[in-house]
Design an enzyme around this catalytic site. Structure first.
Site, PDB file in Angstrom:
ATOM      1  CD  GLU A   1      -2.875  -1.336   2.285  1.00  0.00           C
ATOM      2  OE1 GLU A   1      -2.776  -0.520   3.211  1.00  0.00           O
ATOM      3  OE2 GLU A   1      -3.769  -2.193   2.227  1.00  0.00           O
TER       4      GLU A   1
ATOM      5  CG  ASN B   1      -0.420  -6.633  -1.979  1.00  0.00           C
ATOM      6  OD1 ASN B   1      -0.986  -7.125  -2.956  1.00  0.00           O
ATOM      7  ND2 ASN B   1      -0.887  -6.761  -0.742  1.00  0.00           N
TER       8      ASN B   1
ATOM      9  CD  GLU C   1      -4.279  -7.993   0.900  1.00  0.00           C
ATOM     10  OE1 GLU C   1      -5.165  -7.332   1.487  1.00  0.00           O
ATOM     11  OE2 GLU C   1      -3.063  -7.762   1.048  1.00  0.00           O
TER      12      GLU C   1
HETATM   13  C1  XIL Z   1      -5.950  -7.142   7.548  1.00  0.00           C
HETATM   14  C2  XIL Z   1      -6.312  -8.396   8.306  1.00  0.00           C
HETATM   15  O1  XIL Z   1      -7.214  -9.148   7.538  1.00  0.00           O
HETATM   16  C3  XIL Z   1      -6.929  -8.031   9.644  1.00  0.00           C
HETATM   17  O2  XIL Z   1      -7.127  -9.203  10.432  1.00  0.00           O
HETATM   18  C4  XIL Z   1      -6.027  -7.063  10.407  1.00  0.00           C
HETATM   19  O3  XIL Z   1      -6.665  -6.653  11.583  1.00  0.00           O
HETATM   20  C5  XIL Z   1      -5.699  -5.861   9.530  1.00  0.00           C
HETATM   21  O4  XIL Z   1      -5.127  -6.296   8.299  1.00  0.00           O
HETATM   22  N1  XIL Z   1      -4.581  -4.952   3.169  1.00  0.00           N
HETATM   23  C6  XIL Z   1      -3.595  -5.829   3.526  1.00  0.00           C
HETATM   24  C7  XIL Z   1      -3.855  -6.849   4.568  1.00  0.00           C
HETATM   25  O5  XIL Z   1      -2.532  -5.833   2.912  1.00  0.00           O
HETATM   26  O6  XIL Z   1      -2.708  -7.191   5.302  1.00  0.00           O
HETATM   27  C8  XIL Z   1      -4.955  -6.428   5.487  1.00  0.00           C
HETATM   28  O7  XIL Z   1      -5.239  -7.502   6.374  1.00  0.00           O
HETATM   29  C9  XIL Z   1      -6.175  -6.004   4.705  1.00  0.00           C
HETATM   30  C10 XIL Z   1      -5.855  -4.840   3.824  1.00  0.00           C
END
Ligand code: XIL
Length: 374
Positions: A176, A218, A282
């Site tokens: 990000e 990512n 994701e």
């Molecule tokens: C999220 C997890 O799913 C949660 O359990 C945690 O509290 C916060 O992070 N982008 C990402 C992931 O790259 O690592 C994130 O995962 C969701 C958004």
């Protein structure tokens, strides 16, 4: 590599209808697999055909996993091994958990995930190294010089990438990097101390630590055309022009129902044309509460479209869904009023979304692509 014979998949239950009936049923099953997947009773919710279909296309199908149920919950394990070919640690490889205090490393979670994956012949995506969230206080609240922060970064990479070298072959090095909405770099800790070149520095460093690893940026909000998507593309072309080691782009794919862009394959293909791998890293599609049957069917179509988009892009290597079941999804906590974002429901029953992914893989001609899948 994924081992098609492992994973604790169950053989399909046999009825008492005799050979002829079984044969006829088999033919029907082939024709309407997707429908049957949805209709299967609870006990047969695993043992699905997704891994073999993914293998036939040469892509990976992954799922984000949490350590506790992965270790303790048989049903959770069965969903993972029966339906997917790779795993991503949802949280336990993040900085906050790996190095909660400086020089104090906790490998219990990462080792459990990697051990489970290896035992079942699944690949692992490494997630994640540099991110503005889930950093330990000693890191985020420290006051660092450039040299100190680079040392911290190197120590963390040496520890984490070094420990799993050759076992985790794909890493989200940068997570990000852009602001939530818009075309600017996020002013995270790394940016504040090292400036915008932190991205090139981190990728270069990760490559030094593990020269064979596939290194990713990512990001979310880049799945359809827009200034954020273009900003990432500009960032990536600049990195490649400068010879920075970068091998793939993760399209996170956290969608609100109704927002899966039509042009996702086009966006991914831009990176494919640059010689990069792409992954839907994701995936989830959240529905407003309470979800009805129509929304679940529409969601199935959205899952299908995302998998089709991946199949339409020559270097799309993996589609990973962000959680094993709706019960484990991050959505209700992070997006109040939304729910039911994943292919399995609260009780591990397959939803239409799972059938949507099957349909995508069945409809597109199987064409094995070479290379990396996680
Ligand atoms: C999220 C997890 O799913 C949660 O359990 C945690 O509290 C916060 O992070 N982008 C990402 C992931 O790259 O690592 C994130 O995962 C969701 C958004």
């Amino acid at each position: 590599m994924h081992n098609a014979t492992s994973g604790g998949r169950r053989a399909p239950a046999r009825g008492r209808g005799g050979l002829l009936a079984a044969g006829a049923l088999g033919a029907v099953a082939v024709a309407v697999t997707a429908v049957l997947v949805v209709a299967l009773p609870r006990e047969d919710s695993t043992g699905g055909e997704l891994p073999a279909l993914a293998d036939a296309h040469g892509i990976g199908l992954g799922v984000a996993v949490a350590v506790n149920p992965l270790v303790h919950d048989d049903d959770y394990q069965d969903v993972v091994t029966g339906n997917y070919t790779s795993v991503t640690a949802e949280n336990t490889m993040k900085w906050q958990y790996v190095q909660p205090e400086r020089y104090e490393f906790d490998w219990s979670g990462p080792d459990a995930v990697v051990g489970f994956a290896e035992h079942h012949g699944l690949d692992v995506r490494g997630h994640t190294l540099l991110w503005h969230n889930q950093q330990p206080a000693w890191l985020s609240e420290g006051s660092w010089t450039e040299a100190e922060l680079l040392k911290v970064m190197r120590e963390h990479m040496d520890a984490l990438l070094g420990r799993y070298q050759g076992r985790i072959t794909t890493w989200d090095v940068i997570n990000e990097p852009l602001v939530d909405a818009g075309p600017r770099l996020r002013e995270n800790l790394w940016y504040q101390v090292l400036g915008e070149d932190y991205i090139a520095q981190a990728l270069t460093m990760a490559h030094e630590v593990d020269p064979d690893a596939r290194l990713y940026v990512n990001e979310f909000g880049i799945e359809g055309a827009g200034d954020k998507a273009d900003a990432l593309y500009d960032l990536v072309t600049d990195l490649l022009d400068r010879g920075v080691p970068l091998h793939g782009i993760g399209f996170q794919g956290h969608f609100v129902h109704g927002s899966v862009p039509e042009d996702m394959a086009d966006q991914m293909r831009r990176y494919s044309d640059l010689g990069l791998d792409v992954t839907v890293s994701e995936l989830d599609v959240r529905l407003p509460e309470p979800p009805g049957p129509e929304q679940l069917e529409a969601q199935a179509h959205e899952y299908q479209r995302v998998v089709e988009a991946c199949l339409d892009v020559p270097t799309c290597v993996n589609v990973t869904v962000w959680g094993v079941s709706d019960h484990h999804s991050w959505i209700p906590e992070w997006f109040p009023g939304y729910t039911a974002a994943l292919p399995f429901d609260d009780s591990y029953r397959p939803k239409p979304a799972l059938a949507g992914m099957v349909q995508a893989l069945e409809r597109r001609p199987a064409q094995r692509r070479p290379g990396h899948r996680p």
